[in-house]
Write an enzyme that holds these catalytic residues in place. Sequence first.
Site, PDB file in Angstrom:
ATOM      1  N   GLY A  19     105.617  15.395   8.678  1.00  0.00           N
ATOM      2  CA  GLY A  19     106.336  16.223   7.737  1.00  0.00           C
ATOM      3  C   GLY A  19     107.266  17.227   8.391  1.00  0.00           C
ATOM      4  N   MET A  20     106.935  17.632   9.627  1.00  0.00           N
ATOM      5  CA  MET A  20     107.710  18.683  10.271  1.00  0.00           C
ATOM      6  C   MET A  20     108.286  18.282  11.618  1.00  0.00           C
ATOM      7  SD  MET A  20     107.653  21.228   8.163  1.00  0.00           S
ATOM      8  CE  MET A  20     108.074  22.696   9.106  1.00  0.00           C
ATOM      9  N   ALA A  21     107.997  17.104  12.106  1.00  0.00           N
ATOM     10  CA  ALA A  21     108.471  16.725  13.437  1.00  0.00           C
ATOM     11  C   ALA A  21     108.497  15.211  13.584  1.00  0.00           C
ATOM     12  CB  ALA A  21     107.574  17.336  14.519  1.00  0.00           C
ATOM     13  N   ASP A  44      95.926  23.016  14.303  1.00  0.00           N
ATOM     14  CA  ASP A  44      96.131  21.750  13.595  1.00  0.00           C
ATOM     15  C   ASP A  44      95.340  20.637  14.282  1.00  0.00           C
ATOM     16  OD1 ASP A  44      97.086  20.092  11.604  1.00  0.00           O
ATOM     17  OD2 ASP A  44      98.994  19.691  12.597  1.00  0.00           O
TER      18      ASP A  44
END
Length: 270
Positions: A29-31, A151
């Site tokens: 989602g972010m990378a 995470d």
Amino acid sequence: MVYDGNIPQQTAGRTLGRYQIVRRIGRGGMADVWLCTDPRLNRQVAIKTLPAHDPQDTEFTRKFKIEAQAAAALTHPHIVSVHDYGEHRLPDGQVITFIVMPYISGGSLADRIETLLNTGTGMSVEEAVTYLSQAASAIDYAHQQGLIHRDIKPGNMLLRDTSWLLLSDFGIARLLSNSTEEMQTGTGFGTPEYMAPEQARGRGVGASDIYSLAVIAFQLFTGRLPFVAETTYTLTMQHILAPPPPRARLIHSYPSSWNGLFCMVWKKSQ
């Protein structure tokens, strides 16, 4: 402020700094993660690119350098090393930051779990304990260096082979957790299925990593996650309010002492 958007797939064959892009090998989602070639050292590397940001956002650039340098300082046999980091300007003027790591061809623990599910087989106790002990060692070392992962999940655990785990992505969760939206909502960056209650409230601490590892332990020994829900909110509330389901309802082939381990780790992390 960080904006959405990463390098498009059609840039394969182009470069990130001195690194030649071969293909994209992962997307979140972010990378994104890219398989690249380092022509200077004649080796393949994995490069993680973070969302594009305005070049005037010097604060993001400053934080990125701090986190990348901190991650690069970690030296542990079960933590993925950081070779390099840098920035790359896109045609529209925005800038992406990237982190260069060794290419680990064995996939992730998430891939291993999916393979076992697809074949209808469970992970052996010996294999599960090997992965968990190596991850715990890496987490403990990082905490001693003052770094919290934030995470911990199977997708961030890479496998060199079936007996060697490498924890990746230190610093990235912290870097991406400072957006205005998250500060307003109080939602901590992470993966809801594995996120500790206090992190869901916006306060990630060392015990949050331990909690996430306990969720993975539960998953490896039972073949399922402790909590499943249709929405992130419901899932978060289950982590905050509900105890994990008893092991005896899920699987009968592991020693009953594992129930005590789960309860002990859950209690310690909360």
